[in-house]
Design a protein around this motif. Structure first.
Motif, mmCIF file in Angstrom:
data_model
loop_
_atom_site.group_PDB
_atom_site.id
_atom_site.type_symbol
_atom_site.label_atom_id
_atom_site.label_comp_id
_atom_site.label_asym_id
_atom_site.label_seq_id
_atom_site.Cartn_x
_atom_site.Cartn_y
_atom_site.Cartn_z
ATOM 1 N N SER A 120 0.826 -1.205 0.000
ATOM 2 C CA SER A 120 0.000 0.000 0.000
ATOM 3 C C SER A 120 0.859 1.254 0.000
ATOM 4 O O SER A 120 0.594 2.210 -0.747
ATOM 5 N N ARG A 121 1.906 1.257 0.807
ATOM 6 C CA ARG A 121 2.776 2.425 0.855
ATOM 7 C C ARG A 121 3.495 2.635 -0.478
ATOM 8 O O ARG A 121 3.650 3.777 -0.933
ATOM 9 N N GLU A 122 3.910 1.541 -1.113
ATOM 10 C CA GLU A 122 4.568 1.665 -2.409
ATOM 11 C C GLU A 122 3.598 2.177 -3.472
ATOM 12 O O GLU A 122 3.943 3.015 -4.298
ATOM 13 N N MET A 123 2.364 1.716 -3.444
ATOM 14 C CA MET A 123 1.355 2.208 -4.388
ATOM 15 C C MET A 123 1.126 3.698 -4.178
ATOM 16 O O MET A 123 0.966 4.455 -5.139
ATOM 17 N N GLY A 124 1.129 4.129 -2.917
ATOM 18 C CA GLY A 124 0.979 5.551 -2.639
ATOM 19 C C GLY A 124 2.101 6.371 -3.233
ATOM 20 O O GLY A 124 1.876 7.439 -3.799
ATOM 21 N N ARG A 125 3.327 5.862 -3.126
ATOM 22 C CA ARG A 125 4.468 6.581 -3.702
ATOM 23 C C ARG A 125 4.355 6.641 -5.224
ATOM 24 O O ARG A 125 4.656 7.686 -5.843
ATOM 25 N N VAL A 126 3.908 5.553 -5.838
ATOM 26 C CA VAL A 126 3.770 5.532 -7.295
ATOM 27 C C VAL A 126 2.730 6.551 -7.751
ATOM 28 O O VAL A 126 2.965 7.334 -8.686
ATOM 29 N N PHE A 127 1.572 6.554 -7.097
ATOM 30 C CA PHE A 127 0.514 7.469 -7.533
ATOM 31 C C PHE A 127 0.816 8.915 -7.136
ATOM 32 O O PHE A 127 0.374 9.846 -7.825
ATOM 33 N N GLN A 128 1.554 9.118 -6.069
ATOM 34 C CA GLN A 128 1.991 10.470 -5.738
ATOM 35 C C GLN A 128 2.933 10.993 -6.826
ATOM 36 O O GLN A 128 2.829 12.154 -7.244
ATOM 37 N N THR A 129 3.841 10.152 -7.284
ATOM 38 C CA THR A 129 4.739 10.544 -8.376
ATOM 39 C C THR A 129 3.953 10.848 -9.636
ATOM 40 O O THR A 129 4.230 11.836 -10.334
ATOM 41 N N PHE A 130 2.964 10.010 -9.930
ATOM 42 C CA PHE A 130 2.095 10.262 -11.092
ATOM 43 C C PHE A 130 1.407 11.614 -10.951
ATOM 44 O O PHE A 130 1.383 12.418 -11.903
ATOM 45 N N ARG A 131 0.864 11.889 -9.789
ATOM 46 C CA ARG A 131 0.165 13.160 -9.559
ATOM 47 C C ARG A 131 1.083 14.356 -9.771
ATOM 48 O O ARG A 131 0.676 15.367 -10.368
ATOM 49 N N ASP A 132 2.322 14.252 -9.301
ATOM 50 C CA ASP A 132 3.211 15.406 -9.253
ATOM 51 C C ASP A 132 4.084 15.565 -10.498
ATOM 52 O O ASP A 132 4.767 16.588 -10.629
ATOM 53 N N ASP A 133 4.088 14.588 -11.388
ATOM 54 C CA ASP A 133 4.911 14.659 -12.594
ATOM 55 C C ASP A 133 4.140 15.390 -13.688
ATOM 56 O O ASP A 133 3.145 14.870 -14.203
ATOM 57 N N PRO A 134 4.576 16.587 -14.093
ATOM 58 C CA PRO A 134 3.825 17.354 -15.094
ATOM 59 C C PRO A 134 3.819 16.707 -16.468
ATOM 60 O O PRO A 134 3.005 17.084 -17.321
ATOM 61 N N ASP A 135 4.698 15.737 -16.690
ATOM 62 C CA ASP A 135 4.764 15.082 -17.991
ATOM 63 C C ASP A 135 3.890 13.838 -18.086
ATOM 64 O O ASP A 135 3.832 13.204 -19.138
ATOM 65 N N GLY A 180 -2.922 0.163 10.368
ATOM 66 C CA GLY A 180 -1.541 0.613 10.308
ATOM 67 C C GLY A 180 -1.326 1.741 9.322
ATOM 68 O O GLY A 180 -2.281 2.342 8.808
ATOM 69 N N ASP A 181 -0.079 1.997 9.015
ATOM 70 C CA ASP A 181 0.291 3.094 8.124
ATOM 71 C C ASP A 181 0.188 2.643 6.676
ATOM 72 O O ASP A 181 1.074 1.982 6.146
ATOM 73 N N TYR A 182 -0.928 3.003 6.028
ATOM 74 C CA TYR A 182 -1.135 2.638 4.627
ATOM 75 C C TYR A 182 -0.295 3.494 3.684
ATOM 76 O O TYR A 182 -0.171 3.186 2.511
ATOM 77 N N GLY A 183 0.245 4.582 4.179
ATOM 78 C CA GLY A 183 1.048 5.464 3.343
ATOM 79 C C GLY A 183 0.229 6.587 2.734
ATOM 80 O O GLY A 183 -0.984 6.700 2.936
ATOM 81 N N VAL A 184 0.913 7.427 1.964
ATOM 82 C CA VAL A 184 0.235 8.541 1.311
ATOM 83 C C VAL A 184 -0.832 7.990 0.373
ATOM 84 O O VAL A 184 -0.628 7.016 -0.333
ATOM 85 N N GLY A 185 -2.000 8.604 0.415
ATOM 86 C CA GLY A 185 -3.093 8.131 -0.428
ATOM 87 C C GLY A 185 -3.970 7.090 0.224
ATOM 88 O O GLY A 185 -4.947 6.643 -0.374
#
Length: 261
Positions: free
Chosen positions: A32-47, A78-83
């Motif tokens: 879950s935490r890794e998925m949050g990091r992936v989708f956070q990167t997707f959200r924040d990447d202007p390309d 527990g800590d599901y992470g960002v998202g």
């Protein structure tokens, strides 16, 4: 890029995210935490403009929470992470389209994960359920979302009984946009993603923010916020080159060229 149970594939402005944890693609805290990091990167990447979420294999999209991991000590709270759970359910300000390509069983938190997408494609063999009731727990996100998406009494039946239903029934209640043959699912998901990627990203962002902000607002209150440009995405859109490009392209009878600014 391959990180733990998550595989990603990037092609131009489109990101494909595959949850691949044999045997069933269940989600533990680390995943879950890794998925949050992936989708956070997707959200924040202007390309990047569009994401596709699917599961590895042909049998499971995602059954939700990994009960074996829970039995081994993974705390349900527990800590599901960002998202939040699965990286999507509570990810703030995600103003880009996400397509869920449901390639098999989507139950419990897996169905809730699919509901976090904007568009849902389902393989013809996909099956769905909210079986938490049988485990003495609550499908919390589904309890919030489902009665707003489909008829109340159907949503309550699915939540209170935990019964299984197929892709045809899911489409009948409006839970999925399309049913696709299993071997054509990802081709159709990429076709749809490319169609969206060719559209105006600033308009997509405004649509998503308006929909979020208006969900629990009175109609006139929501309209006032839009017309007074109190929503950040709307304010950016109305000052953008893309807004002018849309008008020029219409007047010149040509396809617009969207720049995202």
């Amino acid at each position: 890029m391959t990180e733990a149970a998550i595989r990603t594939r990037r092609d131009g402005v489109i990101l494909e995210v595959t949850l691949d944890r044999p045997k069933a693609n269940a989600i533990d805290l680390a995943t879950s935490r890794e998925m949050g990091r992936v989708f956070q990167t997707f959200r924040d990447d202007p390309d990047l403009r569009v994401a596709i979420l699917t599961g590895g294999g042909e049998k499971f999209f995602c059954p939700g929470w990994d009960l074996k991991a829970a039995a081994a000590g993974d705390a349900v709270d527990g800590d599901y992470g960002v998202g939040g759970f699965g990286g999507l359910q509570e990810l703030r300000d995600l103003n880009k389209p996400v397509i869920a390509a449901v390639n098999g069983i989507a139950c419990g938190g897996g169905l809730e994960l699919a509901l976090s997408a904007d568009l849902i494609l389902a393989a013809d063999h996909a099956r769905f359920a909210l079986p938490e009731i049988r485990s003495g727990t609550v499908a919390d996100a589904a309890s919030v979302k489902l009665p707003k998406r489909i008829p109340y009494h159907i949503a309550m039946e699915l939540l209170l009984t935990g019964r299984w239903f197929d892709a045809e029934e899911a489409q009948r209640w409006g839970l999925v946009n399309e049913i696709v043959a299993g071997d054509q699912l990802m081709d159709r998901a990429w076709e749809l993603a490319r169609h969206l990627a060719a559209g105006p990203p600033l308009v997509y962002a405004a649509i998503k923010e308006i929909v979020r902000e208006a969900e629990n607002a009175k109609f006139q209150d929501a309209m006032n916020r839009i017309t007074k440009r109190q929503l950040a995405t709307v304010d950016v859109l109305y000052e953008s080159e893309d807004q002018q490009e849309g008008a020029r392209a219409f007047a010149e009878k040509r396809d617009p060229v969207w720049k995202g600014y």
